[in-house]
Design a protein around this motif. Structure first.
Motif, PDB file in Angstrom:
ATOM      1  N   LYS A   1       1.118 -21.353 -14.440  1.00  0.00           N
ATOM      2  CA  LYS A   1       2.022 -22.461 -14.072  1.00  0.00           C
ATOM      3  C   LYS A   1       2.569 -22.315 -12.653  1.00  0.00           C
ATOM      4  O   LYS A   1       3.283 -23.189 -12.159  1.00  0.00           O
ATOM      5  N   GLN A   2       2.259 -21.189 -12.005  1.00  0.00           N
ATOM      6  CA  GLN A   2       2.744 -20.945 -10.642  1.00  0.00           C
ATOM      7  C   GLN A   2       1.881 -21.682  -9.615  1.00  0.00           C
ATOM      8  O   GLN A   2       0.722 -22.024  -9.877  1.00  0.00           O
ATOM      9  N   LYS A   3       2.442 -21.878  -8.433  1.00  0.00           N
ATOM     10  CA  LYS A   3       1.703 -22.527  -7.347  1.00  0.00           C
ATOM     11  C   LYS A   3       1.100 -21.485  -6.404  1.00  0.00           C
ATOM     12  O   LYS A   3      -0.068 -21.587  -6.013  1.00  0.00           O
ATOM     13  N   ASP A   4       1.902 -20.492  -6.024  1.00  0.00           N
ATOM     14  CA  ASP A   4       1.461 -19.443  -5.102  1.00  0.00           C
ATOM     15  C   ASP A   4       1.689 -18.078  -5.738  1.00  0.00           C
ATOM     16  O   ASP A   4       2.815 -17.756  -6.162  1.00  0.00           O
ATOM     17  N   ILE A   5       0.636 -17.271  -5.795  1.00  0.00           N
ATOM     18  CA  ILE A   5       0.729 -15.930  -6.372  1.00  0.00           C
ATOM     19  C   ILE A   5       0.275 -14.900  -5.344  1.00  0.00           C
ATOM     20  O   ILE A   5      -0.795 -15.039  -4.744  1.00  0.00           O
ATOM     21  N   VAL A   6       1.094 -13.877  -5.150  1.00  0.00           N
ATOM     22  CA  VAL A   6       0.772 -12.785  -4.240  1.00  0.00           C
ATOM     23  C   VAL A   6       0.378 -11.568  -5.076  1.00  0.00           C
ATOM     24  O   VAL A   6       1.094 -11.183  -6.002  1.00  0.00           O
ATOM     25  N   LEU A   7      -0.759 -10.975  -4.737  1.00  0.00           N
ATOM     26  CA  LEU A   7      -1.232  -9.773  -5.435  1.00  0.00           C
ATOM     27  C   LEU A   7      -1.285  -8.620  -4.439  1.00  0.00           C
ATOM     28  O   LEU A   7      -2.041  -8.669  -3.469  1.00  0.00           O
ATOM     29  N   ILE A   8      -0.450  -7.607  -4.672  1.00  0.00           N
ATOM     30  CA  ILE A   8      -0.373  -6.455  -3.770  1.00  0.00           C
ATOM     31  C   ILE A   8      -1.225  -5.336  -4.351  1.00  0.00           C
ATOM     32  O   ILE A   8      -0.940  -4.816  -5.441  1.00  0.00           O
ATOM     33  N   CYS A   9      -2.278  -4.982  -3.636  1.00  0.00           N
ATOM     34  CA  CYS A   9      -3.212  -3.963  -4.110  1.00  0.00           C
ATOM     35  C   CYS A   9      -2.899  -2.628  -3.444  1.00  0.00           C
ATOM     36  O   CYS A   9      -3.142  -2.450  -2.242  1.00  0.00           O
ATOM     37  N   GLY A  10      -2.376  -1.713  -4.217  1.00  0.00           N
ATOM     38  CA  GLY A  10      -2.058  -0.391  -3.686  1.00  0.00           C
ATOM     39  C   GLY A  10      -3.302   0.468  -3.564  1.00  0.00           C
ATOM     40  O   GLY A  10      -4.350   0.194  -4.155  1.00  0.00           O
ATOM     41  N   ARG A  11      -3.181   1.520  -2.779  1.00  0.00           N
ATOM     42  CA  ARG A  11      -4.252   2.519  -2.636  1.00  0.00           C
ATOM     43  C   ARG A  11      -3.594   3.894  -2.519  1.00  0.00           C
ATOM     44  O   ARG A  11      -2.375   4.017  -2.515  1.00  0.00           O
ATOM     45  N   TYR A  12      -4.388   4.919  -2.425  1.00  0.00           N
ATOM     46  CA  TYR A  12      -3.921   6.301  -2.318  1.00  0.00           C
ATOM     47  C   TYR A  12      -3.085   6.659  -3.558  1.00  0.00           C
ATOM     48  O   TYR A  12      -3.416   6.276  -4.660  1.00  0.00           O
TER      49      TYR A  12
END
Length: 424
Positions: A100-111
């Motif tokens: 139902k969201q318009k904008d989704i941010v996905l933060i991909c971690g590393r290390y």
């Protein structure tokens, strides 16, 4: 819907987002992807995005400034998700909410992870795709992108398709078949060839329930079950882990209110109620332990009245439960009786409202290969000599609450249910 993907490896997504239904959805303008690389927001010539952790430890940690600047490139009101194994478990229910969201941010971690202050600076929903560790958040992000996207209007060629998916109604999907009708002796179930719509629907429902019971029984507690469903589930074979679990209620050695070792008297309600719990969950047996001969005689007379006397015919359900009960003089006698019955000594699990370390799930795992004796105490709890004799002490019930004074009958029911669960 627009996905803003913060990642050190934008190329990771190139193939997955350019094939199948995700490609079609992009071409139709249903979904859009914007990649933001934290390396583009560094201030040194080496484009450094990680550093050693404060306090020591293995590995490196993603630095805060590049991540902060990367997040500033996303809409202020966007829904921000951090992919991490420490997060809440992502589910179909969560996918429905996110769709139902318009904008989704996905933060991909590393290390080894990211600087924890990012979670203080931003309102992040920390999600995990499973109880395992990945090299980074990219593959987890793909899981979430696909789960959300297929719920968007126009994504699926047939809007009804996803409504029959596993987890949509909190149960797993039924099996599918197509031509030919027979292959190397393997046939399509006859009901699917019958053209009888109601019978086919019933078959699909029952197969879903059967598969769920076998592979993910805990889901059945979440879903709606009508009377027909419940009757069907009763007929299916289940994992009879309960037969390896035994209960014993000690009346000696236990503590009195002054913390001195004492002997308590048998209680009619303890005998009846715990036997009913034992019978309901299919336990191997329930032992009453008292060194007092008059109390032993009293218990045996009561049990005989309900299992062989007049009351056995008036209340057959109670008689069936009380048939599981045996009387013993001490804990060693109980151990020997279980050893004689199963061929091996039971794992001794003591109970306490004050201490304990082994979890309910680990006890369930023990039941797969060994008999387990759960030792319950009367009075003010088990004496220290019993706690020392036990192989483990189970985690207390409600240990995080200020008030923790359950009756032994209530505690027994809660512990057995947590160990076995309704459908185990």
């Amino acid at each position: 819907m627009t996905f803003y993907i913060i990642t050190l490896f934008p190329e990771y997504f190139a193939s997955a987002l350019n094939c199948g239904q995700l490609k079609k959805a992009r071409e139709k303008g249903l979904i859009k992807f914007i990649f933001i690389n934290p390396r583009d927001f560094t201030e040194d010539k080496h484009k450094t995005v990680d550093d050693k952790p404060y306090g020591g430890g293995a590995g490196m940690v993603m630095m805060l400034p590049p991540l902060d600047r990367a997040l500033q490139q996303t809409p202020q009101n966007s829904y921000k998700i951090l992919l991490s194994p420490k997060g809440k478990l992502f589910s179909q229910e969560k996918a429905k909410i996110l769709a139902k969201q318009k904008d989704i941010v996905l933060i991909c971690g590393r290390y080894e992870g990211i600087d924890a202050r990012l979670e203080e600076m931003y309102s992040l929903d920390v999600l995990s795709v499973g109880d395992y560790v990945l090299n980074g958040g990219e593959s987890a992000a793909l899981n979430i992108i696909e789960a959300i996207s297929r719920l968007l209007p126009g994504f699926m060629s047939k809007e009804e398709s996803f409504k029959e998916d596993s987890f949509f109604n909190d149960i797993l999907e039924y099996p599918h078949y197509t031509r030919p009708e027979e292959y190397k002796g393997y046939k399509v179930p006859q009901v699917l060839l019958s053209g009888h719509h109601s019978k086919i629907l019933k078959w699909k429902r029952q197969k879903s329930l059967e598969i769920t019971l076998k592979n993910r029984p805990e889901l059945l507690i979440k879903t709606y079950l009508n009377q027909e469903d419940r009757e069907f589930l009763k007929k299916l074979p289940k994992r009879e882990l309960g037969k390896n679990l035994y209960l014993t209620l000690l009346h000696y050695p236990v503590l009195d209110k002054f913390k001195k070792v004492s002997t308590t008297s048998l209680t009619n309600l303890d005998i009846h109620d715990i036997s009913r719990v034992s019978c309901t969950y299919g336990l191997g047996g329930y032992f009453l332990v008292t060194p007092l001969q008059d109390q032993q005689k009293l218990a045996k007379r009561l049990l005989e009245h309900w299992t062989k006397g007049p009351s056995s015919k008036l209340n057959t359900d109670r008689a069936r439960a009380l048939e599981l009960v045996e009387v013993a003089a001490n804990l060693d006698e109980v151990v020997e009786k279980i050893k004689l019955k199963t061929g091996q000594p039971p794992v001794l699990i003591a109970t306490s409202a004050r201490e304990g370390e082994i979890s309910f799930l680990k006890i369930r795992k023990l039941l797969e290969s060994k008999p387990v004796l759960l030792i319950l105490g009367t009075g003010h709890g088990l004496a220290k000599e019993i706690l020392k004799k036990a192989d483990f002490i189970i985690q207390p019930i409600c240990f995080g609450r200020k008030y923790n004074h359950l009756s032994v009958r209530s505690a027994a029911a809660i512990m057995v249910d947590r160990i076995l669960g309704e459908f185990w």
